[in-house]
Write an enzyme that holds these catalytic residues in place. Structure first.
Site, short mmCIF file in Angstrom:
data_model
loop_
_atom_site.label_atom_id
_atom_site.label_comp_id
_atom_site.label_asym_id
_atom_site.label_seq_id
_atom_site.Cartn_x
_atom_site.Cartn_y
_atom_site.Cartn_z
CB CYS A 216 92.26 74.04 6.85
SG CYS A 216 93.86 74.66 7.07
CB CYS B 33 95.24 72.25 8.03
SG CYS B 33 94.84 73.59 8.52
CG ASP B 34 93.35 68.95 6.50
OD1 ASP B 34 94.11 68.41 7.50
OD2 ASP B 34 92.25 69.32 6.74
#
Ligand code: NAP
Length: 312
Positions: free
Chosen positions: A134, A137-138
């Site tokens: 992701c 997200c990261d």
């Protein structure tokens, strides 16, 4: 707690929310069951720009919130629960959840698909320590650093574009000599000065000590191997449809996607499948929502048939 519904939708992503709106608006007592956060994969979209009717891109989270509010405004109920089995018992469905068994006249499966893993050495070991599925997200954790993106489809290209805004350099690793992604997206990647592509290449190993430090690449044409320094490896090599709750007898294709007809009907009467879990040539937010609308409409007709109220 109420346990009988006209329509139960398993999964609260774009396809599930589309079905919920149309089901509730057709006056069906409609329940959506979602084990994580409603919105599904759409939640991970940084800029949703190819959904018709949006002149300006929106973020996936805001879009999913609007879909939920709209479905609820029509009367759909949304509950958080994990579904372990969907079985037909007599003329209706028993949907087993971690909160008990619910009943429905018809069920829409909208469980989507989960990220496929590469299955190489180091991938599981460095999960959460540089290996990610992701980008939104990261990605921010690796700001200013070099990042590797694996894959050549729409997801890999989209996410590489997103990461290029954060990274020092994005190195894409794709096993073929051109991208599978839609042409416009592929062209954007190829003209992005921050993205380099290693064609005909695969990742053989992800290496590091405490966190990811490098990957070993292999050229599938020449067999040559090389090492590429990186702080992160983002893997976008397709997905696995989530069908564990279904009986074995529900037809799937070779990739495990549920086979439906154009009415989204599976081979089990009363069970419909929509979105990424379904065998379909094009997986988009707009096609997922449309699948949901078709399924809810046809589920409503199916229920009318069951109850002897079909329009003839
Ligand atoms: P995908 O289209 O199946 O592409 C997966 C990519 O990973 C392919 O390039 C494939 O290579 C590669 N791959 C698969 N297994 C691999 C392995 N073991 N090692 C190395 N590479 C591997 O999956 P996706 O990109 O996640 O897209 C899924 C669906 O969502 C598609 O229908 C796509 O159109 C849609 N989507 C759309 C958008 C958008 O419209 N912006 C964004 C994201 C996703 P090969 O090409 O050699 O098979």
């Amino acid at each position: 707690m109420d346990d009988s519904y006209d329509l139960i939708i398993v999964g609260g992503g774009a396809a599930g929310m589309g079905a919920a709106q149309y089901g509730a608006r057709a006056n069906l007592k409609t329940l959506v069951l979602e084990e994580m956060a409603h919105g599904g994969q759409a939640l991970l979209i940084d800029r949703l720009e190819n959904y018709p009717g949006l002149l300006e891109p929106v973020d996936g989270y805001s879009w999913a919130e609007t879909m939920r509010a709209q479905a609820e405004s029509f009367g759909a109920q949304i509950r958080s629960a994990s579904v372990s089995s969907i079985r037909k018992v007599g003329g209706s469905f028993a949907v087993t959840t971690d909160e008990g068994v619910l009943n429905a006249k018809a069920v829409v499966l909208a469980t989507g698909a989960k990220h496929r893993h590469l299955g190489v050495k180091g991938e599981e070991e460095f999960g959460g320590r540089g290996v990610s599925y992701c980008a939104t997200c990261d990605g921010p954790f690796f700001k200013g650093k070099r990042m590797v993106v694996v894959g050549g489809g729409d997801s890999a290209c989209d996410e590489a574009m997103f990461l290029s805004k954060l990274a020092d350099k994005v190195v894409m690793v794709h096993r073929k000599e051109r991208f599978r992604a839609q042409k416009a997206l592929a062209e954007r990647v190829l003209s992005n000065p921050k993205i380099e592509v290693r064609w005909n290449s695969v990742v053989d190993e992800i290496m590091g000590t405490k966190a990811v430090e490098k990957v070993r690449l292999r050229n599938v044409v020449t067999g040559d191997t090389s090492e590429e320094a990186t702080a992160a490896v983002f893997v976008f090599v397709g997905s696995i449809p989530q069908t564990a709750a279904l009986p074995e007898s529900v037809a799937r294709d070779d990739a495990g996607s549920v086979i439906t007809n154009e009415r989204m009907e599976t081979n089990l009467p009363g069970l419909f499948a929509v979105g990424d879990v379904r065998a379909t040539p094009f997986r988009q937010v707009v096609t997922a929502v449309a699948d949901g609308a078709v399924a809810a409409h046809c589920a409503s007709q199916y229920i009318d048939e069951l109850e002897g109220q079909a329009y003839r």
